[in-house]
Scaffold this active site. Structure first.
Site, PDB file in Angstrom:
ATOM      1  N   LYS A   1       0.830  -1.212   0.000  1.00 64.62           N
ATOM      2  CA  LYS A   1       0.000   0.000   0.000  1.00 64.62           C
ATOM      3  C   LYS A   1       0.862   1.260   0.000  1.00 64.62           C
ATOM      4  O   LYS A   1       0.463   2.275  -0.565  1.00 64.62           O
ATOM      5  CB  LYS A   1      -0.968  -0.009   1.188  1.00 64.62           C
TER       6      LYS A   1
ATOM      7  N   LYS B   1      -3.611 -12.025  -6.409  1.00 61.41           N
ATOM      8  CA  LYS B   1      -4.946 -12.196  -5.817  1.00 61.41           C
ATOM      9  C   LYS B   1      -5.949 -11.237  -6.463  1.00 61.41           C
ATOM     10  O   LYS B   1      -5.583 -10.133  -6.876  1.00 61.41           O
ATOM     11  CB  LYS B   1      -4.896 -12.018  -4.300  1.00 61.41           C
TER      12      LYS B   1
ATOM     13  N   LYS C   1     -10.158  -5.764  -4.731  1.00 63.25           N
ATOM     14  CA  LYS C   1     -11.149  -4.706  -4.902  1.00 63.25           C
ATOM     15  C   LYS C   1     -10.543  -3.528  -5.652  1.00 63.25           C
ATOM     16  O   LYS C   1     -11.235  -2.757  -6.288  1.00 63.25           O
ATOM     17  CB  LYS C   1     -11.548  -4.143  -3.533  1.00 63.25           C
TER      18      LYS C   1
HETATM   19  P1  TYM Z   1     -10.594  -6.853   3.238  1.00 60.20           P
HETATM   20  O1  TYM Z   1     -11.729  -5.898   3.319  1.00 60.20           O
HETATM   21  O2  TYM Z   1      -9.426  -6.496   2.391  1.00 60.20           O
HETATM   22  O3  TYM Z   1     -11.088  -8.264   2.759  1.00 60.20           O
HETATM   23  C1  TYM Z   1     -12.180  -8.914   3.408  1.00 60.20           C
HETATM   24  C2  TYM Z   1     -11.973 -10.409   3.442  1.00 60.20           C
HETATM   25  O4  TYM Z   1     -11.871 -10.930   2.125  1.00 60.20           O
HETATM   26  C3  TYM Z   1     -10.712 -11.760   2.039  1.00 60.20           C
HETATM   27  N1  TYM Z   1     -10.200 -11.669   0.657  1.00 60.20           N
HETATM   28  C4  TYM Z   1      -9.990 -12.734  -0.134  1.00 60.20           C
HETATM   29  N2  TYM Z   1     -10.146 -14.051   0.063  1.00 60.20           N
HETATM   30  C5  TYM Z   1      -9.863 -14.883  -0.970  1.00 60.20           C
HETATM   31  N3  TYM Z   1      -9.415 -14.447  -2.172  1.00 60.20           N
HETATM   32  C6  TYM Z   1      -9.243 -13.126  -2.409  1.00 60.20           C
HETATM   33  N4  TYM Z   1      -8.827 -12.716  -3.606  1.00 60.20           N
HETATM   34  C7  TYM Z   1      -9.529 -12.200  -1.368  1.00 60.20           C
HETATM   35  N5  TYM Z   1      -9.473 -10.848  -1.266  1.00 60.20           N
HETATM   36  C8  TYM Z   1      -9.885 -10.546  -0.025  1.00 60.20           C
HETATM   37  C9  TYM Z   1      -9.741 -11.153   3.056  1.00 60.20           C
HETATM   38  O5  TYM Z   1      -8.759 -12.089   3.433  1.00 60.20           O
HETATM   39  C10 TYM Z   1     -10.681 -10.827   4.189  1.00 60.20           C
HETATM   40  O6  TYM Z   1     -10.955 -11.986   4.963  1.00 60.20           O
HETATM   41  N6  TYM Z   1      -8.039  -6.152   7.375  1.00 60.20           N
HETATM   42  C11 TYM Z   1      -9.205  -6.842   6.877  1.00 60.20           C
HETATM   43  C12 TYM Z   1     -10.479  -6.427   7.589  1.00 60.20           C
HETATM   44  C13 TYM Z   1     -10.394  -6.581   9.068  1.00 60.20           C
HETATM   45  C14 TYM Z   1     -10.391  -7.800   9.780  1.00 60.20           C
HETATM   46  C15 TYM Z   1     -10.305  -7.428  11.176  1.00 60.20           C
HETATM   47  C16 TYM Z   1     -10.465  -9.128   9.416  1.00 60.20           C
HETATM   48  C17 TYM Z   1     -10.315  -5.553   9.961  1.00 60.20           C
HETATM   49  N7  TYM Z   1     -10.257  -6.077  11.225  1.00 60.20           N
HETATM   50  C18 TYM Z   1     -10.283  -8.392  12.169  1.00 60.20           C
HETATM   51  C19 TYM Z   1     -10.434 -10.091  10.436  1.00 60.20           C
HETATM   52  C20 TYM Z   1     -10.332  -9.715  11.782  1.00 60.20           C
HETATM   53  C21 TYM Z   1      -9.331  -6.477   5.420  1.00 60.20           C
HETATM   54  O7  TYM Z   1      -8.828  -5.519   4.963  1.00 60.20           O
HETATM   55  O8  TYM Z   1     -10.123  -7.242   4.711  1.00 60.20           O
END
Ligand code: TYM
Length: 333
Positions: free
Chosen positions: A115, A197, A200
């Site tokens: 990032k 991967k 978004k």
């Molecule tokens: P975020 O918003 O980037 O993504 C949300 C969830 O989607 C999963 N993910 C994927 N899984 C499989 N293949 C992909 N291509 C893919 N892209 C995204 C991510 O692994 C995630 O589970 N930091 C976290 C949000 C968060 C969080 C937490 C998660 C904040 N606090 C506490 C767990 C526990 C995040 O940015 O997710």
């Protein structure tokens, strides 16, 4: 809340458009786990602002993400659904945990490095502190398991380290959480670049299937998906990353095993295969979008879910924070 059950925690950031990677790697699994755990699912808007957001859009996406959780089958009667910033203990515990985290560890985080490269004009402290806030999220609720995609593994490991460090300095205070990564779908890859991967915020939106894409767009994107040399439709992520990614997606969206998915396409060509994957995905997304739109029209209901979620979350979070403050020597009245 169910007595005697373990606690599960997860969250998604209300940023950009969610992809089928977010659905497969996270939300879909929450639905299958919600009967067996005490579940907390947050909308991580405090994480979201580590990258500059448009305020009106952030507000709208927050509600839209809640509607999506519910449309996907996450039941607000069974789970605590809330917005991270509605529970001030997240920021408060984050501050304490900052004093148990080393700058060097944060600088080494892959997501921070990625990032920072992408937002070189705004490498703010929040971006670096992101994993500590995530640790605070998880530890406040004494979560036993955290279902996430593989891209979050490093953050989960650091949450465990921070919990253990605190427990060792004082007495056991935090449950040390386990990450839960699904066998199929923990990393869904970009359709045009299957070594990366699906994201978004991908530069080329044709490599990602957004949960908001209409049927024609879904089919068009799958038709253009990169496949591999040879013609066999076989799960072999090393040598056939494109085909294997599509097989994983198909398997998740049809509920079939990967072996059953392979069988469906014996003797078929890549063209038929890609069309079938597109149709399987679109068949699920279309009703999901309709349900999300219906929910979004009832703002009062959604606000009610968030109010009650914040209240329950706050009770648990305040209990943990008070314990922490006592251990570290904060004078409490
Ligand atoms: P975020 O918003 O980037 O993504 C949300 C969830 O989607 C999963 N993910 C994927 N899984 C499989 N293949 C992909 N291509 C893919 N892209 C995204 C991510 O692994 C995630 O589970 N930091 C976290 C949000 C968060 C969080 C937490 C998660 C904040 N606090 C506490 C767990 C526990 C995040 O940015 O997710």
């Amino acid at each position: 809340m169910k007595d005697g059950q373990k606690t599960l925690y997860s969250a998604v950031q209300p940023t950009n458009n969610l992809t089928i990677g977010n659905y497969i790697g996270a939300i879909k699994n929450w639905v299958s786990l919600q009967d067996d755990y005490n579940c907390y699912f947050a909308i991580a808007n405090m994480h979201a602002i580590t990258v500059r957001q448009n305020p009106a859009e952030l507000r709208q996406k927050t509600l839209s993400l809640l509607a999506l959780y519910i449309a996907c089958g996450v039941d607000p009667e069974k789970c605590v659904l809330y917005v991270q910033s509605h529970v001030p203990e997240h920021a408060e515990l984050c501050w304490v945990l900052n004093t148990f985290t080393y700058v060097g560890e944060m600088e080494r985080m892959t997501q921070f490095k990625d990032k920072s490269a992408r937002h070189a004009d705004n490498i703010n402290m929040g971006l670096m502190d992101y994993p500590v806030l995530m640790a605070a999220d998880i530890l406040l609720y004494q979560a036993d398991i955290v279902p996430v995609g593989l891209d979050q593994r490093q953050h989960l490991e650091i949450s465990r380290d921070i919990a253990q460090r605190f427990n060792n300095v004082y007495t056991p205070t935090f449950t040390v959480p386990e990450g839960l990564y699904m066998k199929v779908g923990a990393k869904i890859n970009d359709l045009l670049n299957p070594d990366k991967k699906m994201s978004k915020s991908a530069e080329n939106p044709n490599g990602s299937i957004f949960l908001s894409d209409d049927k024609d767009t879904v089919i068009r994107k799958f038709k253009r998906a990169v496949t591999d040399s040879g013609s066999e439709i076989k799960y072999d992520p090393e040598n056939k990353p494109g085909v294997s990614n599509l097989l994983s997606i198909y398997s998740v969206f049809t509920g079939k095993t990967v072996a059953e998915a392979e069988k469906d396409f014996t003797g078929k060509g890549y063209g038929d295969f890609k069309l079938a994957v597109g149709e399987a995905v679109a068949d699920k997304l279309v009703p999901l979008q309709a349900e999300q739109a219906k929910l979004l029209a009832d703002k009062e209901y959604l606000n009610g879910v968030l109010l009650s979620g914040a209240e329950t979350a706050h009770k648990t979070a305040a209990r943990t924070l008070s314990k922490v403050y006592k251990k570290i020597g904060f004078y409490q009245i």
